[in-house]
Motif scaffolding. Structure first.
Motif, PDB file in Angstrom:
ATOM      1  N   VAL A  93       0.866  -1.165   0.000  1.00 40.38           N
ATOM      2  CA  VAL A  93       0.000   0.000   0.000  1.00 40.38           C
ATOM      3  C   VAL A  93       0.908   1.223   0.000  1.00 40.38           C
ATOM      4  CG1 VAL A  93      -1.773   1.300   1.218  1.00 40.38           C
ATOM      5  CG2 VAL A  93      -1.841  -1.197   1.212  1.00 40.38           C
ATOM      6  N   TYR A  94       0.677   2.118  -0.932  1.00 39.17           N
ATOM      7  CA  TYR A  94       1.508   3.306  -1.077  1.00 39.17           C
ATOM      8  C   TYR A  94       0.785   4.526  -0.513  1.00 39.17           C
ATOM      9  CZ  TYR A  94       4.912   0.846  -3.944  1.00 39.17           C
ATOM     10  OH  TYR A  94       5.896  -0.009  -4.383  1.00 39.17           O
ATOM     11  N   TYR A  95       1.495   5.287   0.312  1.00 31.77           N
ATOM     12  CA  TYR A  95       0.951   6.455   0.983  1.00 31.77           C
ATOM     13  C   TYR A  95       1.736   7.703   0.609  1.00 31.77           C
ATOM     14  CZ  TYR A  95      -0.962   2.904   4.159  1.00 31.77           C
ATOM     15  OH  TYR A  95      -1.607   1.820   4.698  1.00 31.77           O
ATOM     16  N   CYS A  96       1.044   8.822   0.453  1.00 30.75           N
ATOM     17  CA  CYS A  96       1.725  10.103   0.354  1.00 30.75           C
ATOM     18  C   CYS A  96       1.588  10.834   1.678  1.00 30.75           C
ATOM     19  CB  CYS A  96       1.198  10.952  -0.803  1.00 30.75           C
ATOM     20  SG  CYS A  96      -0.525  11.480  -0.674  1.00 30.75           S
ATOM     21  N   ALA A  97       2.525  11.736   1.956  1.00 35.40           N
ATOM     22  CA  ALA A  97       2.546  12.439   3.225  1.00 35.40           C
ATOM     23  C   ALA A  97       3.208  13.790   3.060  1.00 35.40           C
ATOM     24  CB  ALA A  97       3.286  11.612   4.281  1.00 35.40           C
ATOM     25  N   THR A  98       2.861  14.725   3.952  1.00 39.86           N
ATOM     26  CA  THR A  98       3.428  16.068   3.923  1.00 39.86           C
ATOM     27  C   THR A  98       4.554  16.194   4.936  1.00 39.86           C
ATOM     28  OG1 THR A  98       1.874  16.953   5.565  1.00 39.86           O
ATOM     29  CG2 THR A  98       1.200  17.042   3.261  1.00 39.86           C
ATOM     30  N   ASP A  99       5.633  16.848   4.540  1.00 35.67           N
ATOM     31  CA  ASP A  99       6.690  17.215   5.468  1.00 35.67           C
ATOM     32  C   ASP A  99       6.094  18.080   6.574  1.00 35.67           C
ATOM     33  OD1 ASP A  99      10.048  18.626   4.870  1.00 35.67           O
ATOM     34  OD2 ASP A  99       9.077  17.983   6.711  1.00 35.67           O
ATOM     35  N   GLN A 110      13.616  11.267   5.416  1.00 34.01           N
ATOM     36  CA  GLN A 110      13.236   9.907   5.104  1.00 34.01           C
ATOM     37  C   GLN A 110      12.444   9.228   6.217  1.00 34.01           C
ATOM     38  OE1 GLN A 110      16.769   7.718   3.996  1.00 34.01           O
ATOM     39  NE2 GLN A 110      17.516   9.356   2.670  1.00 34.01           N
ATOM     40  N   LEU A 111      12.469   9.783   7.415  1.00 36.19           N
ATOM     41  CA  LEU A 111      11.830   9.151   8.563  1.00 36.19           C
ATOM     42  C   LEU A 111      10.369   9.567   8.675  1.00 36.19           C
ATOM     43  CD1 LEU A 111      14.686   9.515  11.185  1.00 36.19           C
ATOM     44  CD2 LEU A 111      14.121   7.537   9.770  1.00 36.19           C
ATOM     45  N   ALA A 112       9.509   8.590   8.999  1.00 35.32           N
ATOM     46  CA  ALA A 112       8.077   8.830   9.032  1.00 35.32           C
ATOM     47  C   ALA A 112       7.676   9.906  10.029  1.00 35.32           C
ATOM     48  CB  ALA A 112       7.340   7.524   9.343  1.00 35.32           C
ATOM     49  N   TYR A 113       8.385   9.995  11.165  1.00 35.01           N
ATOM     50  CA  TYR A 113       7.996  10.966  12.185  1.00 35.01           C
ATOM     51  C   TYR A 113       8.173  12.401  11.721  1.00 35.01           C
ATOM     52  CZ  TYR A 113      12.718  12.410  13.670  1.00 35.01           C
ATOM     53  OH  TYR A 113      13.981  12.949  13.731  1.00 35.01           O
ATOM     54  N   GLU A 114       8.918  12.619  10.662  1.00 33.20           N
ATOM     55  CA  GLU A 114       9.125  13.955  10.120  1.00 33.20           C
ATOM     56  C   GLU A 114       7.965  14.407   9.236  1.00 33.20           C
ATOM     57  OE1 GLU A 114      13.264  15.116  11.361  1.00 33.20           O
ATOM     58  OE2 GLU A 114      11.369  16.083  10.878  1.00 33.20           O
ATOM     59  N   TYR A 115       7.005  13.539   9.019  1.00 34.15           N
ATOM     60  CA  TYR A 115       5.849  13.857   8.181  1.00 34.15           C
ATOM     61  C   TYR A 115       4.604  14.068   9.025  1.00 34.15           C
ATOM     62  CZ  TYR A 115       8.769  12.846   4.200  1.00 34.15           C
ATOM     63  OH  TYR A 115       9.784  12.885   3.259  1.00 34.15           O
ATOM     64  N   ASP A 116       3.750  14.964   8.561  1.00 31.85           N
ATOM     65  CA  ASP A 116       2.631  15.443   9.368  1.00 31.85           C
ATOM     66  C   ASP A 116       1.300  14.780   8.996  1.00 31.85           C
ATOM     67  OD1 ASP A 116       1.675  18.859  10.347  1.00 31.85           O
ATOM     68  OD2 ASP A 116       1.162  16.910  11.172  1.00 31.85           O
ATOM     69  N   TYR A 117       0.900  14.904   7.747  1.00 33.36           N
ATOM     70  CA  TYR A 117      -0.385  14.389   7.301  1.00 33.36           C
ATOM     71  C   TYR A 117      -0.189  13.268   6.309  1.00 33.36           C
ATOM     72  CZ  TYR A 117      -2.176  18.602   9.496  1.00 33.36           C
ATOM     73  OH  TYR A 117      -2.474  19.593  10.406  1.00 33.36           O
ATOM     74  N   TRP A 118      -1.110  12.294   6.354  1.00 33.04           N
ATOM     75  CA  TRP A 118      -1.024  11.091   5.544  1.00 33.04           C
ATOM     76  C   TRP A 118      -2.334  10.795   4.836  1.00 33.04           C
ATOM     77  CZ3 TRP A 118       3.514   8.054   5.592  1.00 33.04           C
ATOM     78  CH2 TRP A 118       4.476   8.474   6.542  1.00 33.04           C
ATOM     79  N   GLY A 119      -2.232  10.238   3.642  1.00 38.56           N
ATOM     80  CA  GLY A 119      -3.405   9.776   2.937  1.00 38.56           C
ATOM     81  C   GLY A 119      -3.798   8.379   3.374  1.00 38.56           C
ATOM     82  N   GLN A 120      -4.863   7.846   2.777  1.00 40.64           N
ATOM     83  CA  GLN A 120      -5.367   6.523   3.121  1.00 40.64           C
ATOM     84  C   GLN A 120      -4.646   5.401   2.388  1.00 40.64           C
ATOM     85  OE1 GLN A 120      -7.804   5.817   5.543  1.00 40.64           O
ATOM     86  NE2 GLN A 120      -7.260   7.952   6.011  1.00 40.64           N
ATOM     87  N   GLY A 121      -3.924   5.732   1.342  1.00 40.08           N
ATOM     88  CA  GLY A 121      -3.138   4.749   0.629  1.00 40.08           C
ATOM     89  C   GLY A 121      -3.826   4.194  -0.605  1.00 40.08           C
ATOM     90  N   THR A 122      -3.020   3.694  -1.529  1.00 39.96           N
ATOM     91  CA  THR A 122      -3.513   3.016  -2.718  1.00 39.96           C
ATOM     92  C   THR A 122      -2.718   1.729  -2.907  1.00 39.96           C
ATOM     93  OG1 THR A 122      -4.016   3.287  -5.088  1.00 39.96           O
ATOM     94  CG2 THR A 122      -1.985   4.307  -4.296  1.00 39.96           C
ATOM     95  N   GLN A 123      -3.416   0.638  -3.213  1.00 40.59           N
ATOM     96  CA  GLN A 123      -2.800  -0.681  -3.282  1.00 40.59           C
ATOM     97  C   GLN A 123      -2.119  -0.905  -4.624  1.00 40.59           C
ATOM     98  OE1 GLN A 123      -2.812  -3.427  -0.887  1.00 40.59           O
ATOM     99  NE2 GLN A 123      -1.246  -4.138  -2.357  1.00 40.59           N
ATOM    100  N   VAL A 124      -0.870  -1.332  -4.568  1.00 34.62           N
ATOM    101  CA  VAL A 124      -0.131  -1.764  -5.747  1.00 34.62           C
ATOM    102  C   VAL A 124       0.186  -3.242  -5.570  1.00 34.62           C
ATOM    103  CG1 VAL A 124       2.018  -1.570  -7.057  1.00 34.62           C
ATOM    104  CG2 VAL A 124       0.858   0.495  -6.230  1.00 34.62           C
ATOM    105  N   THR A 125      -0.252  -4.070  -6.515  1.00 32.17           N
ATOM    106  CA  THR A 125       0.011  -5.498  -6.469  1.00 32.17           C
ATOM    107  C   THR A 125       0.694  -5.911  -7.763  1.00 32.17           C
ATOM    108  OG1 THR A 125      -1.953  -5.873  -5.095  1.00 32.17           O
ATOM    109  CG2 THR A 125      -0.976  -7.789  -6.171  1.00 32.17           C
ATOM    110  N   VAL A 126       1.846  -6.548  -7.640  1.00 27.26           N
ATOM    111  CA  VAL A 126       2.639  -6.947  -8.796  1.00 27.26           C
ATOM    112  C   VAL A 126       2.705  -8.467  -8.842  1.00 27.26           C
ATOM    113  CG1 VAL A 126       4.818  -6.725 -10.022  1.00 27.26           C
ATOM    114  CG2 VAL A 126       3.992  -4.848  -8.566  1.00 27.26           C
ATOM    115  N   SER A 127       2.224  -9.055  -9.924  1.00 27.89           N
ATOM    116  CA  SER A 127       2.241 -10.498 -10.100  1.00 27.89           C
ATOM    117  C   SER A 127       3.483 -10.915 -10.874  1.00 27.89           C
ATOM    118  CB  SER A 127       0.986 -10.971 -10.822  1.00 27.89           C
ATOM    119  OG  SER A 127       0.904 -10.411 -12.125  1.00 27.89           O
ATOM    120  N   SER A 128       3.999 -12.102 -10.568  1.00 31.90           N
ATOM    121  CA  SER A 128       5.189 -12.612 -11.228  1.00 31.90           C
ATOM    122  C   SER A 128       4.838 -13.561 -12.348  1.00 31.90           C
ATOM    123  CB  SER A 128       6.101 -13.299 -10.218  1.00 31.90           C
ATOM    124  OG  SER A 128       5.433 -14.383  -9.609  1.00 31.90           O
TER     125      SER A 128
END
Length: 128
Positions: A93-99, A110-128
């Motif tokens: 699940v990929y999330y975007c976030a604001t510094d 790069q650390l999550a605690y440095e980000y303030d707001y987060w989205g709900q995420g979007t699923q990426v699934t890669v089949s082999s």
């Protein structure tokens, strides 16, 4: 209230491409750096990429360099993640976030605690 909404995920075969989008509202978007994170099943959330408030500086985790491209359109309050040459290990699940700091000098963190707001995420699934 700050709102981030991710979109663009889906099920794709290895080697394929996706473009993820994140629409932001409720903040002065152009004043803040933005980051993308991901979390696979049973794994910890990990940083993927970041872009500065100006869009001039970008950074990527080593495993995605050359395959992922982060960009932003401040006129549209949008940040994007272009993903090429997808691998099964990109499944998450990929999330975007604001510094949490506006007009940060230097690279976006790069650390999550440095980000303030987060989205709900979007699923990426890669089949082999």
């Amino acid at each position: 209230q700050v709102l981030l909404v991710e979109s663009g995920g889906g099920l794709v075969q290895a080697g394929g491409s996706l473009r993820l989008s994140c629409a932001a509202s409720g903040l002065t978007f152009s004043s803040y750096g933005m980051g993308w994170f991901r979390q696979g099943p049973g794994k910890e959330r990990e940083w993927v990429a970041a872009i500065s408030w100006s869009g001039v500086t970008t950074n990527y985790r080593e495993s995605v360099k050359g395959r992922f491209t982060i960009s932003r359109d401040n006129a549209k309050n949008m940040v994007y993640l272009q993903i090429d040459s997808l691998k099964p290990e990109d499944t998450a699940v990929y999330y975007c976030a604001t510094d949490r700091r506006p007009y940060r000098v230097g690279t976006v963190p790069q650390l999550a605690y440095e980000y303030d707001y987060w989205g709900q995420g979007t699923q990426v699934t890669v089949s082999s």
